[in-house]
Design a protein around this motif. Structure first.
Motif, mmCIF file in Angstrom:
data_model
loop_
_atom_site.group_PDB
_atom_site.id
_atom_site.type_symbol
_atom_site.label_atom_id
_atom_site.label_comp_id
_atom_site.label_asym_id
_atom_site.label_seq_id
_atom_site.Cartn_x
_atom_site.Cartn_y
_atom_site.Cartn_z
ATOM 1 N N LEU A 38 0.726 -1.261 0.182
ATOM 2 C CA LEU A 38 0.057 -0.145 0.087
ATOM 3 C C LEU A 38 0.779 1.181 0.092
ATOM 4 O O LEU A 38 0.173 2.395 -0.100
ATOM 5 C CB LEU A 38 -0.973 -0.080 1.207
ATOM 6 N N GLN A 39 2.316 1.084 0.285
ATOM 7 C CA GLN A 39 3.213 2.149 -0.104
ATOM 8 C C GLN A 39 3.688 2.317 -1.802
ATOM 9 O O GLN A 39 4.437 3.020 -1.770
ATOM 10 C CB GLN A 39 4.280 2.275 0.865
ATOM 11 N N GLY A 40 3.064 1.160 -2.300
ATOM 12 C CA GLY A 40 3.393 1.122 -3.794
ATOM 13 C C GLY A 40 4.867 0.452 -3.742
ATOM 14 O O GLY A 40 5.426 0.576 -5.102
ATOM 15 N N THR A 100 -1.079 -4.031 -8.711
ATOM 16 C CA THR A 100 -1.673 -3.480 -9.926
ATOM 17 C C THR A 100 -2.988 -2.673 -9.676
ATOM 18 O O THR A 100 -3.537 -3.186 -8.830
ATOM 19 C CB THR A 100 -1.738 -4.674 -10.910
ATOM 20 N N LEU A 101 -3.178 -1.715 -10.433
ATOM 21 C CA LEU A 101 -4.378 -0.983 -10.274
ATOM 22 C C LEU A 101 -5.373 -0.844 -11.591
ATOM 23 O O LEU A 101 -4.783 -1.329 -12.651
ATOM 24 C CB LEU A 101 -3.798 0.525 -9.878
ATOM 25 N N LYS A 102 -6.435 -0.452 -11.371
ATOM 26 C CA LYS A 102 -7.479 -0.278 -12.463
ATOM 27 C C LYS A 102 -8.020 1.123 -12.287
ATOM 28 O O LYS A 102 -8.319 1.580 -11.033
ATOM 29 C CB LYS A 102 -8.292 -1.227 -12.548
ATOM 30 N N ALA A 103 -8.538 1.656 -13.310
ATOM 31 C CA ALA A 103 -9.364 2.722 -13.391
ATOM 32 C C ALA A 103 -10.570 2.510 -13.621
ATOM 33 O O ALA A 103 -11.156 1.812 -14.412
ATOM 34 C CB ALA A 103 -8.870 3.987 -14.503
ATOM 35 N N VAL A 146 -9.513 10.554 -15.664
ATOM 36 C CA VAL A 146 -9.511 9.812 -14.325
ATOM 37 C C VAL A 146 -8.797 10.471 -13.039
ATOM 38 O O VAL A 146 -7.684 10.739 -13.118
ATOM 39 C CB VAL A 146 -8.863 8.079 -14.471
ATOM 40 N N ARG A 147 -9.515 10.479 -12.104
ATOM 41 C CA ARG A 147 -8.856 11.215 -10.902
ATOM 42 C C ARG A 147 -8.821 9.945 -9.739
ATOM 43 O O ARG A 147 -9.190 8.794 -9.937
ATOM 44 C CB ARG A 147 -9.686 12.239 -10.426
ATOM 45 N N VAL A 158 -9.532 5.332 -8.873
ATOM 46 C CA VAL A 158 -8.648 4.441 -9.044
ATOM 47 C C VAL A 158 -8.781 3.279 -7.910
ATOM 48 O O VAL A 158 -9.108 3.675 -6.958
ATOM 49 C CB VAL A 158 -7.271 5.252 -8.872
ATOM 50 N N ASP A 159 -8.688 1.852 -8.341
ATOM 51 C CA ASP A 159 -8.899 1.055 -7.484
ATOM 52 C C ASP A 159 -7.884 -0.336 -7.579
ATOM 53 O O ASP A 159 -7.211 -0.064 -8.635
ATOM 54 C CB ASP A 159 -10.231 0.264 -7.591
#
Length: 212
Positions: free
Chosen positions: A67-69, A83-86, A99-100, A104-105
């Motif tokens: 969660l800190q990347g 990995t993320l998704k918009a 997208v803001r 993002v999730d």
């Protein structure tokens, strides 16, 4: 112990009349946390309680770091990273550049094994054909019920990926079965619709009604 494999066919995207073959592992019973703790205890000086505490701490630390990347590297195993998704709103659906942050999730946590891990497994691997065919189309109501009865004898929860492995199903087939079993009142989703986890409804799969 040898890994059982089976051959599956998929449509050839280049030729509708042709089929492509690919090899897939025939799933065995998943290792439970208790089994893992016991196996580790047998190989070192830690007790089962120590191992359980260490794995719990590892889980907490991994979540904090991800969660800190940051990537998380477990020596001898591999790398884990987020990995993320918009998820655009209706107004932004045609322009992803708008997208803001609130849209993002988290998509998933990806695992990349170390090369040494793969090489070590290749050197030690043995393979054998399955004792019985387990294609999605070959599973019957009775066989699926038997598989789940055996599973819930030692486990409390089930998710889609475990169900796939147990039955040798493809994702789409597993989803259809799970939906049907929920509608029939044999399974219940104890999580949410985006990341469901299932428990047997008491009275099904050998789960006593006293466990309600």
């Amino acid at each position: 112990m040898a890994v059982q494999y089976d051959l599956y066919t998929i449509p050839d995207p280049q030729d509708a009349e042709n089929e492509l073959y690919h090899v897939r592992v025939v799933p065995d019973t998943p290792m439970t946390p208790k089994m893992m703790e016991k196996r580790i205890e047998e190989r070192c000086t830690l007790t089962t309680t120590d191992v359980k505490a260490a794995l719990s701490a590892l889980s907490d630390i991994m979540k904090e770091e991800l969660l800190q990347g940051r990537r998380v590297h477990l020596r001898g195993i591999g790398y884990f990273y987020l990995t993320l998704k918009a998820v655009p709103t209706d107004n932004d659906a045609e322009n992803m550049q708008k997208v803001r942050a609130p849209q993002v999730d988290i998509k998933s946590v990806t695992f990349r094994p170390e090369k040494e891990l793969i090489e070590d497994m290749r050197k030690a691997s043995e393979f054998c054909p399955p004792k019985a065919k387990r294609h999605s189309s070959k599973q019957t109501d009775i066989s699926v019920m038997d598989i789940l009865t055996n599973y819930f004898a030692d486990h409390e929860e089930l998710d889609r990926t475990v169900f796939e492995r147990l039955c040798g199903f493809r994702r789409s087939t597993a989803l259809r079965w799970l939906k049907r079993l929920v509608e029939e009142g044999k399974l219940k989703n104890i999580a949410n619709k985006h990341a469901p986890r299932y428990r047997a409804v008491p009275g099904n799969f050998g789960v006593s009604r006293d466990q309600e």
